[in-house]
Enzyme design. Sequence first.
Site, PDB file in Angstrom:
ATOM      1  N   GLY A  75     -16.902 -16.149   2.710  1.00 14.21           N
ATOM      2  CA  GLY A  75     -16.251 -15.476   3.835  1.00 14.21           C
ATOM      3  C   GLY A  75     -16.232 -13.968   3.644  1.00 14.21           C
ATOM      4  N   GLY A  76     -15.310 -13.322   4.331  1.00 15.92           N
ATOM      5  CA  GLY A  76     -15.233 -11.867   4.327  1.00 15.92           C
ATOM      6  C   GLY A  76     -15.038 -11.296   2.932  1.00 15.92           C
TER       7      GLY A  76
ATOM      8  CB  SER B 193      -0.978  -0.009   1.180  1.00 19.72           C
ATOM      9  OG  SER B 193      -1.927  -1.021   0.970  1.00 19.72           O
TER      10      SER B 193
ATOM     11  CE  LYS C 137      -9.212  -6.199   4.515  1.00 20.07           C
ATOM     12  NZ  LYS C 137      -9.417  -6.715   3.162  1.00 20.07           N
TER      13      LYS C 137
END
Length: 272
Positions: free
Chosen positions: A129-130, A17, A66
């Site tokens: 899932g997420g 990032s 998250k």
Amino acid sequence: MSDRYAVIGRPISHTKSPLIHGLFAQASGQALEYGAIEGSLEGFEAQVQQFRNEGGRGMNITAPFKLRAFELAERCSERAQLARAANALKFEDGLVVAENFDGIGLLRDIEENLGEPLRNRRVLVLGAGGAVRGALLPFLQAGPGELVLANRDMTKALALRNELDHPLLHIRRYEALQGQTFDIVVNATSASLVGELPPLPGGVLGKAGLAYELAYGKGLTPFLRQAREEGVARLADGVGMLVEQAAEAFAWWRGVRPATRAVIDRLTIPLT
Ligand code: ATR
């Protein structure tokens, strides 16, 4: 002093990032600093608060925080609400605002970079899932002909369907996919992280124009290998999604949407 942003996760040493946002800032002439913070399992919320108190303007959130980021936010978008997870925070008007750009980043990569619009296509998503929670709303909004979701644990998949209750969303067991074909297949399970293959019946991938592996930088995963063996026209991993979700966050924070192609090319690891 330039505006400050950071990504927080645990472990964080692998993060791309700061590189991505640094390239965006350079290319768009935005003055900002973007760092990386090793998150603490005990003190994540305090770390976010501290960054904010020190003048931070926003953060990216990665595993395993998250869900906690979503919970600490005072306001959130509909997609963050459905995902029950945030991958970006903005500090504005005295509030912590949560967003989730993972799904929209994935959608943009598939539609714009890989040239496979979802509209009226048959789309298969593996997992519940997420990662899938984040992707479902943007996917359904793109107007596919049908969106089929397969998962081993049916309870989890059905719970998602009940929350969304959308006419185009269908839940199937893996075995029930036998004999079916799709235009686009997305592996959003965590199987590849441990070198496993979701239990997809043979032939399901055969007619797909695109097989997309969410994991980034894992090379030819068992899923992509099977897709290649079955003759799928195009294989992709999550590098474009990674860059596109970052571009969404950048635009949300800065009001400027950066170009992504050169950054994707720079981060791409060949699928061999
Ligand atoms: P993430 O946040 O990355 O989506 P998660 O919430 O732990 O991770 O969900 C992992 C998903 O990968 C689940 O859908 C899981 O399937 P089950 O709910 O049936 O367990 C799926 N998964 C993990 N390993 C798998 C495998 N070998 N084959 C198929 N699905 C797998």
